[in-house]
Design an enzyme around this catalytic site. Structure first.
Site, PDB file in Angstrom:
ATOM      1  N   LYS A 284      -0.202  -9.433   3.223  1.00 40.33           N
ATOM      2  CA  LYS A 284       0.334  -8.573   4.203  1.00 40.33           C
ATOM      3  C   LYS A 284      -0.492  -8.025   4.984  1.00 40.33           C
ATOM      4  O   LYS A 284      -1.410  -7.157   4.479  1.00 40.33           O
ATOM      5  CB  LYS A 284       1.593  -8.119   3.978  1.00 40.33           C
ATOM      6  CG  LYS A 284       2.205  -7.488   4.991  1.00 40.33           C
ATOM      7  CD  LYS A 284       3.722  -6.954   4.541  1.00 40.33           C
ATOM      8  CE  LYS A 284       3.377  -5.473   4.068  1.00 40.33           C
ATOM      9  NZ  LYS A 284       2.777  -4.303   5.050  1.00 40.33           N
TER      10      LYS A 284
ATOM     11  N   ASP B  25       0.847  -1.428  -0.065  1.00 46.05           N
ATOM     12  CA  ASP B  25      -0.102   0.141   0.065  1.00 46.05           C
ATOM     13  C   ASP B  25       0.930   1.227   0.049  1.00 46.05           C
ATOM     14  O   ASP B  25       0.261   2.677  -0.172  1.00 46.05           O
ATOM     15  CB  ASP B  25      -1.133   0.112   1.205  1.00 46.05           C
ATOM     16  CG  ASP B  25      -0.410   0.049   2.499  1.00 46.05           C
ATOM     17  OD1 ASP B  25       1.061   0.024   2.734  1.00 46.05           O
ATOM     18  OD2 ASP B  25      -1.027   0.094   3.682  1.00 46.05           O
ATOM     19  N   SER B  26       2.122   1.044  -0.026  1.00 43.38           N
ATOM     20  CA  SER B  26       3.083   2.233  -0.049  1.00 43.38           C
ATOM     21  C   SER B  26       3.056   2.834  -1.411  1.00 43.38           C
ATOM     22  O   SER B  26       3.473   3.917  -2.049  1.00 43.38           O
ATOM     23  CB  SER B  26       4.677   1.619   0.167  1.00 43.38           C
ATOM     24  OG  SER B  26       4.807   0.437  -0.664  1.00 43.38           O
TER      25      SER B  26
ATOM     26  N   GLU C  84       9.621  -2.960  10.821  1.00 44.82           N
ATOM     27  CA  GLU C  84       9.804  -1.932  10.260  1.00 44.82           C
ATOM     28  C   GLU C  84      10.163  -0.684  11.246  1.00 44.82           C
ATOM     29  O   GLU C  84       9.597  -0.531  12.433  1.00 44.82           O
ATOM     30  CB  GLU C  84       8.656  -1.321   9.513  1.00 44.82           C
ATOM     31  CG  GLU C  84       9.038  -0.171   8.782  1.00 44.82           C
ATOM     32  CD  GLU C  84       7.779   0.630   7.707  1.00 44.82           C
ATOM     33  OE1 GLU C  84       8.031   1.741   7.142  1.00 44.82           O
ATOM     34  OE2 GLU C  84       6.856  -0.266   7.372  1.00 44.82           O
TER      35      GLU C  84
ATOM     36  N   ASP D 256      -0.743  -6.327  -0.200  1.00 44.09           N
ATOM     37  CA  ASP D 256      -0.681  -5.413   1.115  1.00 44.09           C
ATOM     38  C   ASP D 256      -2.476  -5.632   1.204  1.00 44.09           C
ATOM     39  O   ASP D 256      -2.965  -5.213   0.374  1.00 44.09           O
ATOM     40  CB  ASP D 256      -0.256  -4.203   1.074  1.00 44.09           C
ATOM     41  CG  ASP D 256       0.500  -4.015   2.111  1.00 44.09           C
ATOM     42  OD1 ASP D 256       0.340  -4.489   3.374  1.00 44.09           O
ATOM     43  OD2 ASP D 256       1.408  -3.127   2.075  1.00 44.09           O
TER      44      ASP D 256
ATOM     45  N   GLU E   2      -0.799  -5.115   8.288  1.00 39.81           N
ATOM     46  CA  GLU E   2      -0.304  -4.327   9.508  1.00 39.81           C
ATOM     47  C   GLU E   2      -0.835  -4.917  10.489  1.00 39.81           C
ATOM     48  O   GLU E   2      -1.953  -4.493  10.742  1.00 39.81           O
ATOM     49  CB  GLU E   2      -0.435  -2.784   9.068  1.00 39.81           C
ATOM     50  CG  GLU E   2       0.215  -2.513   7.820  1.00 39.81           C
ATOM     51  CD  GLU E   2       0.444  -0.818   8.058  1.00 39.81           C
ATOM     52  OE1 GLU E   2      -0.101  -0.132   9.048  1.00 39.81           O
ATOM     53  OE2 GLU E   2       0.827  -0.368   6.803  1.00 39.81           O
TER      54      GLU E   2
END
Length: 269
Positions: A111, A42-43, A179, A81, A113
């Site tokens: 993925k 999502d970057s 991270e 993501d 978060e």
């Protein structure tokens, strides 16, 4: 071909490499270089979609770009993501959204978060055959709560990260992104887990490294302090675009070889 199983088997024995990619041409370059995994992060919000954060990124945007990456790769593991609010609100919706990324976009894994709220979701997804990569430390979807500061910098916070790492491993996560945490914390988390850890701003004592592709290529206006520019693609693009403009304005492009003449269409006006 990299699978979640083969990635797990690399833990402690061979460094894991992962880069983000958001389109087919970039993904094909990443795979050709032999990188183990491609993260459709999502970057993309900051890196290629022009948003100020990852929060506006939609499931549809991730799905479309994951499908493009999957079409361009055969060997790399493709991890998609789960964007903000596509999970964690309703369990059924979370499972359905994760399943879409595998069924419709051909991702190999998702993925999340992660936090206390994703332990049971990780277990549920894993039980259903949806591999989960967990993500602890700096979690950009919590930017309005955490900012972009380094995480795990005091004993209590570090212990929470370690506990959550163990919980997600027990719930079935096949790997863990750490991270922007202290290197010594990342090393201890890595030692505590059988699950491979992949660091970004987490020092060298992890099982692998991931970076955002626009930082690696030198496309970003600015990069985080824990990143590295391995090329100057932005400079090359600027030179190519300027060359095109100058050639057109100077009458050098298009030249005779860039077109053709068809005799049958003479004298129609």
């Amino acid at each position: 071909m990299t699978t979640t199983r083969s990635l797990r088997e690399k833990a402690g024995s061979e460094p894991i490499t992962m880069l983000t990619a958001y389109d087919a041409p970039t993904a094909s370059v990443v795979e050709a270089a032999g990188v183990d995994a491609v993260l459709v992060g999502d970057s993309m919000g900051n890196a290629v979609l022009g948003y100020d954060s990852t929060l506006p990124v939609t499931l549809e945007e991730v799905e479309s770009r994951t499908a493009a990456v999957a079409r361009a790769t055969d060997e790399a593991l493709v991890v998609a993501d789960m964007p903000f609010l596509s999970f964690g609100v309703d369990d059924a919706d979370s499972v359905e959204n994760a399943g879409r990324l595998l069924k419709e976009a051909d991702a190999d894994a998702v993925k999340l978060e992660s936090g206390p709220h994703t332990v049971e979701l990780t277990r549920r997804l894993s039980d259903l055959g949806i591999p989960v990569m967990a993500h602890l430390g700096l979690t950009p979807q919590h930017v309005n709560k955490l900012g972009y500061a380094r995480q795990g910098t005091d004993r209590d916070a570090a212990e929470r990260i370690l506990e959550l790492a163990r919980d997600h491993e027990a719930a079935g996560a096949f790997s863990l992104v750490l991270e922007h945490v202290p290197s010594n914390l990342a090393a201890q988390v890595t030692d505590a887990l059988d699950t491979p850890t992949i660091g970004i701003g987490a020092g060298p004592d992890v099982d692998g490294q991931v970076l955002v592709i626009t930082d690696v290529l030198g496309l970003s206006d600015r990069s985080p302090p824990f990143s590295e520019q391995f090329g100057d693609v932005r400079g090359e693009m600027e030179r190519a675009v300027s060359g095109f403009r100058e050639a057109v304005e100077g009458g050098e492009f298009p030249a005779e070889e860039h077109g053709h003449v068809e005799g049958d269409v003479d004298d129609i006006y």
